[in-house]
Motif scaffolding. Structure first.
Motif, PDB file in Angstrom:
ATOM      1  N   LEU A   1       6.530   0.794   5.645  1.00 23.82           N
ATOM      2  CA  LEU A   1       7.669   0.933   4.734  1.00 23.82           C
ATOM      3  C   LEU A   1       7.633   2.362   4.235  1.00 23.82           C
ATOM      4  CD1 LEU A   1      10.002  -0.289   3.103  1.00 23.82           C
ATOM      5  CD2 LEU A   1       8.333  -1.006   1.377  1.00 23.82           C
ATOM      6  N   SER A   2       8.460   3.217   4.816  1.00 26.48           N
ATOM      7  CA  SER A   2       8.297   4.647   4.560  1.00 26.48           C
ATOM      8  C   SER A   2       9.629   5.382   4.564  1.00 26.48           C
ATOM      9  CB  SER A   2       7.378   5.253   5.631  1.00 26.48           C
ATOM     10  OG  SER A   2       7.102   6.609   5.339  1.00 26.48           O
ATOM     11  N   GLY A   3       9.642   6.507   3.869  1.00 20.58           N
ATOM     12  CA  GLY A   3      10.825   7.351   3.837  1.00 20.58           C
ATOM     13  C   GLY A   3      10.873   8.334   4.995  1.00 20.58           C
ATOM     14  N   VAL A   4       9.779   8.478   5.742  1.00 20.16           N
ATOM     15  CA  VAL A   4       9.765   9.397   6.877  1.00 20.16           C
ATOM     16  C   VAL A   4      10.211   8.680   8.138  1.00 20.16           C
ATOM     17  CG1 VAL A   4       7.922  10.776   5.870  1.00 20.16           C
ATOM     18  CG2 VAL A   4       7.353   8.913   7.425  1.00 20.16           C
ATOM     19  N   ARG A   5      10.723   9.451   9.108  1.00 25.07           N
ATOM     20  CA  ARG A   5      11.147   8.889  10.385  1.00 25.07           C
ATOM     21  C   ARG A   5      10.542   9.734  11.496  1.00 25.07           C
ATOM     22  NH1 ARG A   5      15.561   5.577   8.611  1.00 25.07           N
ATOM     23  NH2 ARG A   5      16.179   4.982  10.707  1.00 25.07           N
ATOM     24  N   ASP A   6       9.228   9.891  11.430  1.00 24.02           N
ATOM     25  CA  ASP A   6       8.510  10.731  12.376  1.00 24.02           C
ATOM     26  C   ASP A   6       8.176   9.927  13.634  1.00 24.02           C
ATOM     27  OD1 ASP A   6       5.642  11.728  13.428  1.00 24.02           O
ATOM     28  OD2 ASP A   6       6.742  13.409  12.563  1.00 24.02           O
ATOM     29  N   VAL A   7       8.658  10.415  14.784  1.00 26.98           N
ATOM     30  CA  VAL A   7       8.458   9.685  16.037  1.00 26.98           C
ATOM     31  C   VAL A   7       6.973   9.546  16.366  1.00 26.98           C
ATOM     32  CG1 VAL A   7       8.832   9.751  18.529  1.00 26.98           C
ATOM     33  CG2 VAL A   7      10.704  10.318  16.988  1.00 26.98           C
TER      34      VAL A   7
ATOM     35  N   VAL B   1      10.141  -0.118   8.561  1.00 25.44           N
ATOM     36  CA  VAL B   1      11.330  -0.288   7.735  1.00 25.44           C
ATOM     37  C   VAL B   1      11.554   0.962   6.893  1.00 25.44           C
ATOM     38  CG1 VAL B   1      12.470  -1.696   5.984  1.00 25.44           C
ATOM     39  CG2 VAL B   1      10.894  -2.772   7.615  1.00 25.44           C
ATOM     40  N   PRO B   2      12.721   1.615   7.020  1.00 18.81           N
ATOM     41  CA  PRO B   2      13.014   2.786   6.182  1.00 18.81           C
ATOM     42  C   PRO B   2      13.114   2.386   4.709  1.00 18.81           C
ATOM     43  CG  PRO B   2      14.486   2.673   8.083  1.00 18.81           C
ATOM     44  CD  PRO B   2      13.782   1.356   8.001  1.00 18.81           C
ATOM     45  N   LYS B   3      12.653   3.258   3.823  1.00 23.94           N
ATOM     46  CA  LYS B   3      12.680   2.944   2.394  1.00 23.94           C
ATOM     47  C   LYS B   3      14.091   2.843   1.837  1.00 23.94           C
ATOM     48  CE  LYS B   3       8.187   4.183   0.469  1.00 23.94           C
ATOM     49  NZ  LYS B   3       7.458   5.020  -0.494  1.00 23.94           N
TER      50      LYS B   3
ATOM     51  N   ASP C   1       3.000   2.763   3.325  1.00 25.15           N
ATOM     52  CA  ASP C   1       3.764   4.002   3.458  1.00 25.15           C
ATOM     53  C   ASP C   1       2.904   5.002   4.216  1.00 25.15           C
ATOM     54  OD1 ASP C   1       5.373   6.186   3.279  1.00 25.15           O
ATOM     55  OD2 ASP C   1       5.293   6.376   1.095  1.00 25.15           O
ATOM     56  N   VAL C   2       3.388   5.449   5.386  1.00 25.52           N
ATOM     57  CA  VAL C   2       2.589   6.360   6.219  1.00 25.52           C
ATOM     58  C   VAL C   2       2.876   7.824   5.921  1.00 25.52           C
ATOM     59  CG1 VAL C   2       2.426   4.656   8.075  1.00 25.52           C
ATOM     60  CG2 VAL C   2       4.280   6.344   8.107  1.00 25.52           C
TER      61      VAL C   2
ATOM     62  N   VAL D   1       0.867  -1.180   0.000  1.00 23.72           N
ATOM     63  CA  VAL D   1       0.000   0.000   0.000  1.00 23.72           C
ATOM     64  C   VAL D   1       0.901   1.227   0.000  1.00 23.72           C
ATOM     65  CG1 VAL D   1      -1.853   1.233   1.180  1.00 23.72           C
ATOM     66  CG2 VAL D   1      -1.763  -1.281   1.272  1.00 23.72           C
ATOM     67  N   ASP D   2       0.925   1.930  -1.116  1.00 25.23           N
ATOM     68  CA  ASP D   2       1.882   3.027  -1.277  1.00 25.23           C
ATOM     69  C   ASP D   2       1.395   3.948  -2.389  1.00 25.23           C
ATOM     70  OD1 ASP D   2       4.263   4.612  -1.880  1.00 25.23           O
ATOM     71  OD2 ASP D   2       5.380   3.097  -0.759  1.00 25.23           O
ATOM     72  N   ASP D   3       1.559   5.248  -2.190  1.00 22.64           N
ATOM     73  CA  ASP D   3       1.113   6.218  -3.189  1.00 22.64           C
ATOM     74  C   ASP D   3       2.119   6.425  -4.317  1.00 22.64           C
ATOM     75  OD1 ASP D   3      -1.087   6.480  -1.609  1.00 22.64           O
ATOM     76  OD2 ASP D   3      -0.723   8.559  -1.006  1.00 22.64           O
TER      77      ASP D   3
END
Length: 232
Positions: free
Chosen positions: A84-90, A105-107, A57-58, A9-11
């Motif tokens: 599975l996302s490129g962001v690292r938002d706490v 998991v970081p992209k 991806d959030v 699930v990813d845009d």
């Protein structure tokens, strides 16, 4: 060899298709579909594809992160959800963990790293990056403390479930827990599902936080208990 059904699930369609092509070469993974987070047919896709694993991806979800993950888990309770996302938002990481995400998991991770995590969560493991894990565990611990019920939650567990939870607190994985308690890995997974239900939590990270708030420590080593057929 058990093949894991994966829904993505990813845009970012082009990136998702490229990653799906690379993952298609992994013999024990089957990409059953992919769609956008805002796709109106997302629910139908989840139900029809029957995934064992769902990556999401959030980044575009913001404050809706927890709600979307909860929805995915409601649609397919047996599937493990992996961010599975490129962001690292706490904040999003905490919301994801509270909603029951098994991993983040970081992209920028390699296909090999992603595959390792996917296989692990399919076996009941959890994984968050070290730079997010501390904050996630702290918030989950505070959630348990705010509930104001330090000793009560663990009283609902059987002796064997307490053994399994103690091993989880010690950072042990399913196969190791099974070997030490002389039970099968499937029995371990059954106990973990029961533990999550009895503690009213969605993930192993939450269960460990509740256990810590209730005073359970890794030093409380589980002792194998035998029954008539060797299963726990």
């Amino acid at each position: 060899m058990d093949v894991l059904r994966l829904l993505m699930v990813d845009d970012h369609q082009m990136l998702t298709e490229a990653l799906a092509a690379r993952l298609s070469g992994v013999p024990d993974l089957w990409i059953v579909g992919h769609c956008a987070t805002a796709d109106r047919q997302l629910g139908e896709v989840v139900v029809s594809t029957r995934p064992d694993l769902i990556t999401v991806d959030v980044e575009p979800l913001g404050t809706s992160t927890g709600r979307v993950i909860e929805r995915l888990r409601e649609l397919r309770p047996s599937a493990a959800v992996v961010v599975l996302s490129g962001v690292r938002d706490v904040g999003q990481a905490v919301d994801a963990a509270r909603a029951g995400a098994a991993a983040w998991v970081p992209k920028e991770s390699t296909v090999e790293e992603l595959t390792t995590v996917l296989r692990g969560v399919a076996q009941g493991h959890a994984w968050f990056p070290p730079d997010l894990l501390g904050a996630v565990l702290r918030e989950l611990r505070e959630d348990a403390e705010r509930a104001g019920d330090r000793g009560g939650p663990l009283e609902a567990l059987s002796d064997r479930e307490r053994d399994v939870l103690t091993s989880m607190v010690a950072g042990k994985r399913g196969a190791q827990i099974a070997a030490e308690l002389a039970i099968s890995t499937e029995t371990v997974r059954t106990h973990i599902r029961s533990i999550l239900a009895k503690l009213h939590v969605h993930s192993q990270l939450e269960a460990i936080s509740v256990a810590g708030a209730a005073g359970l420590r890794a030093e409380d080593v589980a002792v194998p208990r035998q029954n008539g057929n060797g299963a726990g």
